[in-house]
Design a protein around this motif. Structure first.
Motif, PDB file in Angstrom:
ATOM      1  N   LEU A 170     113.929 -36.847 120.253  1.00  0.00           N
ATOM      2  CA  LEU A 170     114.824 -37.484 121.222  1.00  0.00           C
ATOM      3  C   LEU A 170     114.250 -37.504 122.635  1.00  0.00           C
ATOM      4  N   LEU A 171     113.555 -36.427 123.009  1.00  0.00           N
ATOM      5  CA  LEU A 171     113.132 -36.291 124.412  1.00  0.00           C
ATOM      6  C   LEU A 171     111.662 -36.609 124.652  1.00  0.00           C
ATOM      7  N   GLY A 172     110.884 -36.736 123.586  1.00  0.00           N
ATOM      8  CA  GLY A 172     109.482 -37.113 123.747  1.00  0.00           C
ATOM      9  C   GLY A 172     108.720 -36.161 124.649  1.00  0.00           C
ATOM     10  N   ASP A 173     108.061 -36.708 125.668  1.00  0.00           N
ATOM     11  CA  ASP A 173     107.240 -35.892 126.573  1.00  0.00           C
ATOM     12  C   ASP A 173     108.065 -35.146 127.618  1.00  0.00           C
ATOM     13  N   GLU A 174     109.348 -35.452 127.689  1.00  0.00           N
ATOM     14  CA  GLU A 174     110.175 -34.817 128.733  1.00  0.00           C
ATOM     15  C   GLU A 174     110.302 -33.308 128.511  1.00  0.00           C
ATOM     16  N   TYR A 175     110.485 -32.885 127.256  1.00  0.00           N
ATOM     17  CA  TYR A 175     110.632 -31.460 126.942  1.00  0.00           C
ATOM     18  C   TYR A 175     110.284 -31.266 125.467  1.00  0.00           C
ATOM     19  N   GLY A 176     109.427 -30.275 125.189  1.00  0.00           N
ATOM     20  CA  GLY A 176     108.909 -30.137 123.825  1.00  0.00           C
ATOM     21  C   GLY A 176     109.513 -29.023 122.998  1.00  0.00           C
ATOM     22  N   PHE A 177     110.361 -28.180 123.573  1.00  0.00           N
ATOM     23  CA  PHE A 177     111.014 -27.062 122.859  1.00  0.00           C
ATOM     24  C   PHE A 177     110.000 -26.116 122.190  1.00  0.00           C
ATOM     25  N   GLU A 178     108.790 -26.048 122.765  1.00  0.00           N
ATOM     26  CA  GLU A 178     107.769 -25.165 122.193  1.00  0.00           C
ATOM     27  C   GLU A 178     108.167 -23.693 122.319  1.00  0.00           C
ATOM     28  N   SER A 179     108.760 -23.324 123.455  1.00  0.00           N
ATOM     29  CA  SER A 179     109.158 -21.931 123.674  1.00  0.00           C
ATOM     30  C   SER A 179     110.224 -21.511 122.664  1.00  0.00           C
ATOM     31  N   GLU A 180     111.195 -22.386 122.454  1.00  0.00           N
ATOM     32  CA  GLU A 180     112.275 -22.080 121.508  1.00  0.00           C
ATOM     33  C   GLU A 180     111.739 -21.990 120.074  1.00  0.00           C
ATOM     34  N   GLY A 182     108.610 -21.323 119.254  1.00  0.00           N
ATOM     35  CA  GLY A 182     107.732 -20.163 119.189  1.00  0.00           C
ATOM     36  C   GLY A 182     108.516 -18.888 118.930  1.00  0.00           C
ATOM     37  N   TYR A 183     109.612 -18.722 119.653  1.00  0.00           N
ATOM     38  CA  TYR A 183     110.424 -17.514 119.450  1.00  0.00           C
ATOM     39  C   TYR A 183     111.089 -17.525 118.081  1.00  0.00           C
ATOM     40  N   LEU A 184     111.519 -18.702 117.621  1.00  0.00           N
ATOM     41  CA  LEU A 184     112.150 -18.811 116.298  1.00  0.00           C
ATOM     42  C   LEU A 184     111.148 -18.422 115.201  1.00  0.00           C
ATOM     43  N   TYR A 185     109.925 -18.913 115.316  1.00  0.00           N
ATOM     44  CA  TYR A 185     108.903 -18.583 114.311  1.00  0.00           C
ATOM     45  C   TYR A 185     108.513 -17.104 114.377  1.00  0.00           C
ATOM     46  N   TYR A 186     108.533 -16.554 115.570  1.00  0.00           N
ATOM     47  CA  TYR A 186     108.281 -15.102 115.711  1.00  0.00           C
ATOM     48  C   TYR A 186     109.354 -14.328 114.953  1.00  0.00           C
ATOM     49  N   TYR A 187     110.600 -14.751 115.116  1.00  0.00           N
ATOM     50  CA  TYR A 187     111.729 -14.114 114.430  1.00  0.00           C
ATOM     51  C   TYR A 187     111.594 -14.275 112.915  1.00  0.00           C
ATOM     52  N   MET A 188     111.076 -15.438 112.477  1.00  0.00           N
ATOM     53  CA  MET A 188     110.938 -15.725 111.044  1.00  0.00           C
ATOM     54  C   MET A 188     109.633 -15.160 110.462  1.00  0.00           C
ATOM     55  N   GLU A 189     108.805 -14.564 111.332  1.00  0.00           N
ATOM     56  CA  GLU A 189     107.490 -14.007 110.964  1.00  0.00           C
ATOM     57  C   GLU A 189     106.559 -15.075 110.399  1.00  0.00           C
ATOM     58  N   LYS A 190     106.700 -16.301 110.932  1.00  0.00           N
ATOM     59  CA  LYS A 190     105.764 -17.388 110.602  1.00  0.00           C
ATOM     60  C   LYS A 190     104.770 -17.473 111.759  1.00  0.00           C
ATOM     61  N   TYR A 191     103.768 -16.603 111.710  1.00  0.00           N
ATOM     62  CA  TYR A 191     102.932 -16.387 112.895  1.00  0.00           C
ATOM     63  C   TYR A 191     101.979 -17.535 113.202  1.00  0.00           C
ATOM     64  N   GLN A 217     101.413 -10.135 122.080  1.00  0.00           N
ATOM     65  CA  GLN A 217     101.314  -8.676 122.003  1.00  0.00           C
ATOM     66  C   GLN A 217     102.400  -8.118 121.081  1.00  0.00           C
ATOM     67  N   ASN A 218     103.617  -8.613 121.227  1.00  0.00           N
ATOM     68  CA  ASN A 218     104.718  -8.177 120.354  1.00  0.00           C
ATOM     69  C   ASN A 218     104.464  -8.580 118.903  1.00  0.00           C
ATOM     70  N   ALA A 219     103.914  -9.780 118.723  1.00  0.00           N
ATOM     71  CA  ALA A 219     103.658 -10.254 117.358  1.00  0.00           C
ATOM     72  C   ALA A 219     102.588  -9.403 116.678  1.00  0.00           C
ATOM     73  N   PHE A 220     101.580  -8.955 117.429  1.00  0.00           N
ATOM     74  CA  PHE A 220     100.530  -8.097 116.853  1.00  0.00           C
ATOM     75  C   PHE A 220     101.130  -6.822 116.278  1.00  0.00           C
ATOM     76  N   ARG A 221     102.148  -6.283 116.965  1.00  0.00           N
ATOM     77  CA  ARG A 221     102.784  -5.045 116.486  1.00  0.00           C
ATOM     78  C   ARG A 221     103.505  -5.266 115.161  1.00  0.00           C
ATOM     79  N   ARG A 222     104.075  -6.456 114.996  1.00  0.00           N
ATOM     80  CA  ARG A 222     104.860  -6.740 113.784  1.00  0.00           C
ATOM     81  C   ARG A 222     104.002  -7.256 112.635  1.00  0.00           C
ATOM     82  N   ASN A 223     102.850  -7.830 112.964  1.00  0.00           N
ATOM     83  CA  ASN A 223     102.020  -8.485 111.960  1.00  0.00           C
ATOM     84  C   ASN A 223     101.185  -7.450 111.198  1.00  0.00           C
TER      85      ASN A 223
END
Length: 617
Positions: A170-180, A182-191, A217-223
């Motif tokens: 919907l938003l194209g180049d305006e906003y990519g939701f990469e941060s959201e 990234g955190y979701l995949y961290y929570y799902m352990e899809k590194y 750094q946090n992901a290294f601890r969990r991985n």
């Protein structure tokens, strides 16, 4: 008299900003109401407490009142979840539809109605509503984040992922939701997906570098599989090759390789980044110090030489530090060789002398002067010249107490090692006095306590050690406690201190690098009596000395004696762990090492080595 009291009364209330008219309306203090000034719990806080404790009926009543007063998303969410707990589905649907009508959020209505259907057990109907909610999303960042947070908060991670991808469409180049994402995949352990998301964010927003480092750094601890590092490293190298102008990827790779002590690649990155910014090479200098701190002396030497060979090296502010650090690394590398060649000693001596001649003898060259004094004493066997050099250094103008303290401590050590304990204790006491309740002062007091132990003044040693048990430096406090306990445990019942005296003498001989005499002195303890509490300590100390001399067979022999004959002693688990280490690292006997580690777990489960033994096993 009445007029006086009236004037005082009027003055008091005027000074407090209260008019006489207001004073008439003030209610008198009722001492029977002892809690009248105590703040009451807010209705919202009470409602949350009821919800958290599972008292949903009371929580619902309060949240309904609160929602009537304030239709905030916070109260709405709590009330919705409360309705679900009580299976009040009709009330929930009514609230959801009214809220959607008021705020015109169709996607929100569909999502929440789907959640209600899910709680009813109508999974297919819920799924259709969720899909419809995602389709109805407007091209609005806040809306996408809100719906994504709702799904994520309910543990519906796959739907949250779909929301963020829909937001990208919907938003194209305006906003990519990469941060959201990234955190979701961290929570799902899809590194791997997490890595891609954060690198995409870094490409779009270079200023998120520190945030990316924190997330990785946090992901290294969990991985636990440790497959994140090679993937991240590979992806960074790809992006650096494809987009060399994007310095944030090189910065992240430098950080990453330092974290994992992959110093060869770290050096390449540090050089590349520094070249892009000029000839100052601060990153390379910092990296060289990190290498040195991790005992990578050969690589740190190579790096310091690289810095000294740069154009205008002498005009860089770190030039003096690099020169000293280079010789320091060469000295530390030499110390790893138990029998250095005479030629190596002379080469290092030449490097010391040339560097000191160039830098001079001043407060800025104290580190290399301390190293040189130690080198002269222990490797060139020139203690008199070393002591004279340190004594002269203390007379150099411009030195303050902070500058002099490490010089005095080393000079005290050399006095002690060369049979002058009285001058040694004088210097230690000066530093102790100058730095009361400071780590330097505690260090000096600890040296004084050990000196007292070496020369047989055990009561004075214990008095100082008892003070040091409360030291802020944890290592000093632990060392003080152990030495104090060792003295107490090994004093004879008849107050004889002969065994302790011989042990202390052996320790001093070992410090003086007179190991054959130290071992002979330890052996003489066994001639005092048929049994003594100190015998297992003597064997343990002999094992340590033989280990330092790289005579591992003899070290193993004495450790086995402790395990066999003092299995219930305090040193049994220490000896067992050292035996396991020798079998694994020095003898490459993996089977026996495994048995030793297992024995720690079965026989000494409370040992401080238990966790490490479990990992090694």
């Amino acid at each position: 008299m009445k007029n006086i009291f009236y004037i005082l009364f009027l003055y008091l209330f005027l000074s407090l900003g209260v008019s006489p008219l207001q004073a008439q309306n003030l209610k008198p203090f009722d001492p029977s109401k002892t809690n009248q000034n105590r703040p009451k719990k807010t209705k919202q806080k009470l409602a949350v407490e009821y919800y958290s404790s599972g008292d949903y009926e009371k929580a619902m009543s309060l949240f309904e009142d609160l929602y009537t007063e304030n239709q905030s998303s916070y109260i709405y969410r709590y009330l919705l979840y409360t309705y679900m707990q009580l299976e009040e589905y009709s009330k929930a649907e009514k609230m959801i539809k009214k809220a959607a009508k008021d705020n015109n959020k169709t996607y929100k209505k569909l999502s929440d109605l789907g959640y209600v259907e899910l709680q009813k057990g109508k999974i297919e109907k819920a799924k259709k509503l969720f899909e419809k909610a995602i389709e109805e999303l407007p091209a609005n960042i806040a809306a996408v984040k809100e719906l994504g947070n709702d799904f994520r908060g309910r543990g519906q991670t796959e739907l949250a992922e779909k929301v963020y991808h829909r937001g990208q469409e919907l938003l194209g180049d305006e906003y990519g939701f990469e941060s959201e994402l990234g955190y979701l995949y961290y929570y799902m352990e899809k590194y791997e997906l997490m890595t891609d998301a954060y690198l995409d964010l870094l490409a779009r927003q270079p200023n998120t570098l520190r945030s990316a480092e924190y997330r990785f750094q946090n992901a290294f601890r969990r991985n636990t599989d440790d497959d994140l590092y090679p993937y991240l490293k590979t992806e960074l190298l790809k992006r650096i090759k494809k987009q060399p102008e994007q310095k944030q990827f090189s910065e992240l790779l430098l950080w990453l390789t330092i974290q994992r002590q992959d110093f060869t690649i770290a050096l390449i990155q540090a050089k590349s980044l520094d070249r892009q910014e000029g000839n100052e090479a601060y990153r390379v200098f910092d990296l060289a110090q990190i290498m040195q701190g991790h005992d990578q002396y050969a690589l740190s030497i190579k790096t310091y030489k690289y810095l000294l060979a740069l154009p205008d090296a002498k005009h860089q502010v770190y030039y003096s530090e690099v020169m000293q650090a280079l010789v320091s690394s060469e000295y530390m590398l030499l110390q790893q060789d138990k029998n250095p060649e005479e030629n190596d000693l002379q080469q290092l001596n030449k490097a010391f002398v040339e560097t000191i001649d160039e830098l001079g003898r001043n407060r800025f060259s104290i580190p290399i002067l301390l190293d040189y004094a130690e080198f002269q004493s222990f490797y060139l066997y020139q203690p008199d010249q070393a002591i004279e050099g340190l004594e002269d250094l203390l007379t150099v103008g411009g030195l303050n107490n902070n500058d002099k303290a490490p010089v005095k401590l080393l000079l005290g050590d050399l006095y002690l090692l060369h049979d002058n304990p009285w001058d040694a204790t004088l210097l230690y006491s000066q530093v102790d006095k100058d730095f009361k309740n400071d780590e330097l002062g505690f260090d000096a007091k600890m040296r004084n306590a050990k000196l007292s132990f070496y020369i047989g003044e055990f009561e004075w040693a214990k008095a100082q050690l008892d003070v040091l048990k409360a030291a802020t430096d944890k290592k000093i406090a632990n060392d003080a406690m152990q030495l104090s306990l060792f003295i107490s445990e090994n004093l004879d019942a008849d107050s004889s201190t002969r065994a302790l005296e011989l042990f202390g003498k052996a320790e001093l001989l070992h410090l003086r690098k007179q190991d054959s005499l130290a071992l002979q002195t330890l052996d003489s303890i066994f001639m005092l009596s048929l049994y003594h509490e100190i015998f297992d300590d003597v064997w343990f100390r002999k094992a340590e000395i033989y280990g330092e001399l790289q005579q591992y067979d003899k070290s193993k022999e004495f450790l086995e004696k402790i395990v066999d004959q003092y299995s219930f002693g305090l040193l049994a688990d220490d000896a067992l762990f050292k035996l396991a280490y020798l079998e694994e690292i020095k003898f490459n006997n993996i089977t026996m090492a495994s048995e030793r580690y297992k024995q720690i777990l079965t026989d000494y489960p409370s040992s401080i080595y238990a966790n490490e033994a479990r990992e090694n096993y």
